[in-house]
Design an enzyme around this catalytic site. Structure first.
Site, PDB file in Angstrom:
ATOM      1  N   CYS A  98       0.801  -1.224   0.000  1.00  0.00           N
ATOM      2  CA  CYS A  98       0.000   0.000   0.000  1.00  0.00           C
ATOM      3  C   CYS A  98       0.832   1.271   0.000  1.00  0.00           C
ATOM      4  O   CYS A  98       1.958   1.293   0.468  1.00  0.00           O
ATOM      5  CB  CYS A  98      -0.903   0.057   1.235  1.00  0.00           C
ATOM      6  SG  CYS A  98      -2.033  -1.298   1.377  1.00  0.00           S
ATOM      7  N   GLY A 122       1.480  -0.221  -4.951  1.00  0.00           N
ATOM      8  CA  GLY A 122       0.238  -0.984  -5.073  1.00  0.00           C
ATOM      9  C   GLY A 122      -0.465  -0.626  -6.353  1.00  0.00           C
ATOM     10  O   GLY A 122      -0.717   0.552  -6.612  1.00  0.00           O
ATOM     11  N   ASN A 137      -1.353   1.755   5.624  1.00  0.00           N
ATOM     12  CA  ASN A 137      -0.346   0.952   4.932  1.00  0.00           C
ATOM     13  C   ASN A 137       0.273   0.056   5.987  1.00  0.00           C
ATOM     14  O   ASN A 137       0.717   0.545   7.016  1.00  0.00           O
ATOM     15  CB  ASN A 137       0.705   1.895   4.319  1.00  0.00           C
ATOM     16  CG  ASN A 137       1.987   1.194   3.890  1.00  0.00           C
ATOM     17  OD1 ASN A 137       3.061   1.744   3.989  1.00  0.00           O
ATOM     18  ND2 ASN A 137       1.885  -0.038   3.414  1.00  0.00           N
ATOM     19  N   GLY A 138       0.274  -1.240   5.744  1.00  0.00           N
ATOM     20  CA  GLY A 138       0.873  -2.147   6.724  1.00  0.00           C
ATOM     21  C   GLY A 138      -0.069  -3.283   7.035  1.00  0.00           C
ATOM     22  O   GLY A 138      -0.951  -3.611   6.235  1.00  0.00           O
ATOM     23  N   TYR A 180      14.499  -2.124  -1.727  1.00  0.00           N
ATOM     24  CA  TYR A 180      13.662  -2.369  -2.897  1.00  0.00           C
ATOM     25  C   TYR A 180      12.360  -1.555  -2.962  1.00  0.00           C
ATOM     26  O   TYR A 180      12.022  -1.022  -4.007  1.00  0.00           O
ATOM     27  CB  TYR A 180      13.328  -3.868  -2.948  1.00  0.00           C
ATOM     28  CG  TYR A 180      12.402  -4.272  -4.072  1.00  0.00           C
ATOM     29  CD1 TYR A 180      12.820  -4.191  -5.387  1.00  0.00           C
ATOM     30  CD2 TYR A 180      11.111  -4.718  -3.811  1.00  0.00           C
ATOM     31  CE1 TYR A 180      11.970  -4.542  -6.425  1.00  0.00           C
ATOM     32  CE2 TYR A 180      10.256  -5.082  -4.838  1.00  0.00           C
ATOM     33  CZ  TYR A 180      10.682  -4.993  -6.144  1.00  0.00           C
ATOM     34  OH  TYR A 180       9.842  -5.341  -7.162  1.00  0.00           O
ATOM     35  N   CYS A 221      13.734  -3.347  11.373  1.00  0.00           N
ATOM     36  CA  CYS A 221      13.096  -4.651  11.179  1.00  0.00           C
ATOM     37  C   CYS A 221      13.845  -5.335  10.041  1.00  0.00           C
ATOM     38  O   CYS A 221      14.027  -4.751   8.966  1.00  0.00           O
ATOM     39  CB  CYS A 221      11.621  -4.515  10.806  1.00  0.00           C
ATOM     40  SG  CYS A 221      10.908  -6.137  10.399  1.00  0.00           S
ATOM     41  N   CYS A 281      12.501 -10.665   7.619  1.00  0.00           N
ATOM     42  CA  CYS A 281      12.475 -11.555   6.452  1.00  0.00           C
ATOM     43  C   CYS A 281      13.858 -12.154   6.181  1.00  0.00           C
ATOM     44  O   CYS A 281      13.970 -13.154   5.476  1.00  0.00           O
ATOM     45  CB  CYS A 281      11.919 -10.853   5.222  1.00  0.00           C
ATOM     46  SG  CYS A 281      12.620  -9.243   4.925  1.00  0.00           S
TER      47      CYS A 281
END
Ligand code: SF4
Length: 489
Positions: free
Chosen positions: A20, A46, A125-126, A266, A463, A466
């Site tokens: 988003c 998005g 967003n999230g 990215y 964070c 991933c």
């Protein structure tokens, strides 16, 4: 699913996708036009659908929500005339948790709620990681949901709050919510922006003439001629009105920031500013770090376009190996094959990328890409480069191995579909069939984003779940669904 939706890209499933982008404007004539332009600049976050809500003192609240690109929906005078007023917010989405593959127009944000003290619209967003539990609780207490979107939980929690005004009700609601979220919201007279306590997702403040703007990224401020003022801080709520300007609150317990490090790699546009530095510059630094960590003798450094370009330039500058456009991107592919047939789909990467044969033949080539997710695209690109007569192919990847799914508003395949979750680096090299494969280390990535000492293992500055499997917010709903967290070391 509506057939007005833009097509899924034939090989988009090999990238993580931001879900988003949000934008809001207060205090300009025809604010919705500015919002449409802002959303257009955020379209990379998005492409599935978009929506705008505006408020005009005489016409009240109005909204338009559509599937498809901003340029195809929010450029016609007929639509924009229905969105009058000096205050508007908007949203572009990929798809939100819970509705993948079966999106309905009712899931498209912003959402609107009518309260005793007036209406409010909200877009986020999230991802709310306890949305399922909240939804169950709210339904048991009588709330009637109209969508499958997380944002609607916030509206229902606001409706149940006993606070006197809408910003205070929003504070109440957001204290119940766990996860990673940036919010833009509006009342009849106020534009509101909030970042979650860890600041995982971005949100910035801009000044446009006498008015104000909130945006996921600074590149969208540029398009409307707004001046970048500052980032909204983690855990901050700004309430902006024409009368009082920007009022800042910190309604949540202060915690160390955990901004999404993948925004640097990215998601964000290279012309955006993050943490006081251009994303382009950071990506060039990533390439430099990668060249220092994993040098290799070769003749050419080539980016996998477009997202690998700044890192490839950095790799070339650091290594002294010439940079070259060994792969050319077909800019018009998306428009040409609106609904690809199966046979065209099977042509895969070749539709989008073509090898510059004259340049590649007989050369030892370093290919720089931003990430490897499933590895399907990397394999096809390697085949194309070898078909063109390359002597050697070396992959250098501008992020560490993506071994864990993201539960914070990014579309990731299940863990068993992530190449790095099931294979070692050497096994991945064999699987891709390249002469060498190296990823930037987590420490190298942290150095590239400005942390000179690398990653603080005790309290990581970003964070990076991933890559590391260390989730700063427990993904409660996913654990309920059977997701197994990494064992503590
Ligand atoms: S898990 Fe990865 S993509 Fe998701 S917020 Fe964290 S760093 Fe970003």
């Amino acid at each position: 699913m509506s057939n007005l939706m833009p097509p899924a890209h034939p090989f988009d499933d090999d990238k993580l996708k931001e879900e988003c982008g949000i934008f809001g404007v207060l205090g300009t004539k025809e604010a919705a036009n500015f919002v449409a332009l802002g959303l257009h600049a955020l379209q990379h976050r998005g492409q599935e659908a978009g929506g705008i809500v505006s408020h005009d003192p005489e016409m009240g609240f109005n909204s338009a929500r559509r599937f498809g690109y901003v340029r195809d929906n929010f450029t016609s005078q007929k639509v924009m005339e229905t969105l009058p007023g000096p205050l508007a917010i908007g949203h572009v989405r990929y798809s939100t948790a819970g509705s993948k593959g079966q999106t309905a127009i009712r899931d498209v944000q912003p959402f609107f709620g009518e309260f005793a003290m007036g209406g409010a619209a909200i877009a986020h967003n999230g991802n709310i990681t306890n949305a399922n539990a909240l939804r169950r609780e709210l339904i048991e207490r009588g709330s009637i949901f109209q969508s499958s979107s997380d944002s609607e939980c916030i509206i229902h929690l606001m409706a149940r709050s006993l606070q006197r005004n809408i910003p205070e009700r929003m504070e109440d609601a957001l204290r119940r919510v766990e996860g990673a979220f940036s919010v833009v919201a509006m009342t009849r007279t106020k534009l509101i922006g909030v970042r979650d306590p860890l600041g995982v997702r971005p949100l910035v403040l801009g000044k446009v003439g006498d008015g104000w703007a909130l945006s996921s990224e600074t590149c969208a401020l540029d398009i409307i001629g707004a001046e970048f003022v500052r980032e909204i801080e983690p855990g901050e709520m700004v309430v902006i009105s024409e009368k009082y300007g920007v009022q800042s609150h910190f309604p949540f317990r202060r915690q160390p920031s955990k901004f999404c490090i993948f925004e640097h790699v990215y998601f964000s546009r290279p012309d955006s500013i993050l943490g006081g530095r251009s994303v382009y510059e950071t990506r060039e630094n990533i390439g430099r770090e990668l060249a220092k960590e994993s040098p290799v003798e070769a003749d050419l450094v080539c980016p996998v376009p477009d997202s690998g370009t700044p890192a490839a330039i950095g790799f070339s500058l650091e290594s002294g190996i010439p940079y070259a456009m060994g792969i050319i991107r077909n800019q018009y592919m998306g428009r040409t094959f609106i609904e690809p047939t199966e046979s065209i789909r099977n042509m895969g990467v070749r539709l989008k990328l073509n090898v510059n044969r004259a340049l590649i033949k007989g050369k030892r080539v370093i290919l720089v890409d931003d990430s490897v997710v499933r590895g399907t695209t990397s394999r096809k690109i390697k085949e194309m480069i070898l078909d063109a007569g390359a002597a050697e192919v070396h992959f250098r990847i501008a992020s560490p191995p993506t071994a864990w799914p993201c539960f914070y508003g990014v579309d990731t395949p299940d863990r068993d579909k992530l190449l790095a979750a099931t294979m070692s680096e050497e096994e991945m090299r064999d699987h891709l069939g390249v002469d060498s494969l190296k990823f930037i280390s987590l420490d190298g990535l942290y150095r590239a984003v400005g942390e000179a000492k690398g990653r603080d293992k005790a309290c990581p500055q970003y964070c990076d779940a991933c890559f590391s499997g260390e989730y700063p917010v427990i993904p409660a709903d996913k654990i309920d669904d059977g997701f197994v967290m990494k064992a503590a070391e």
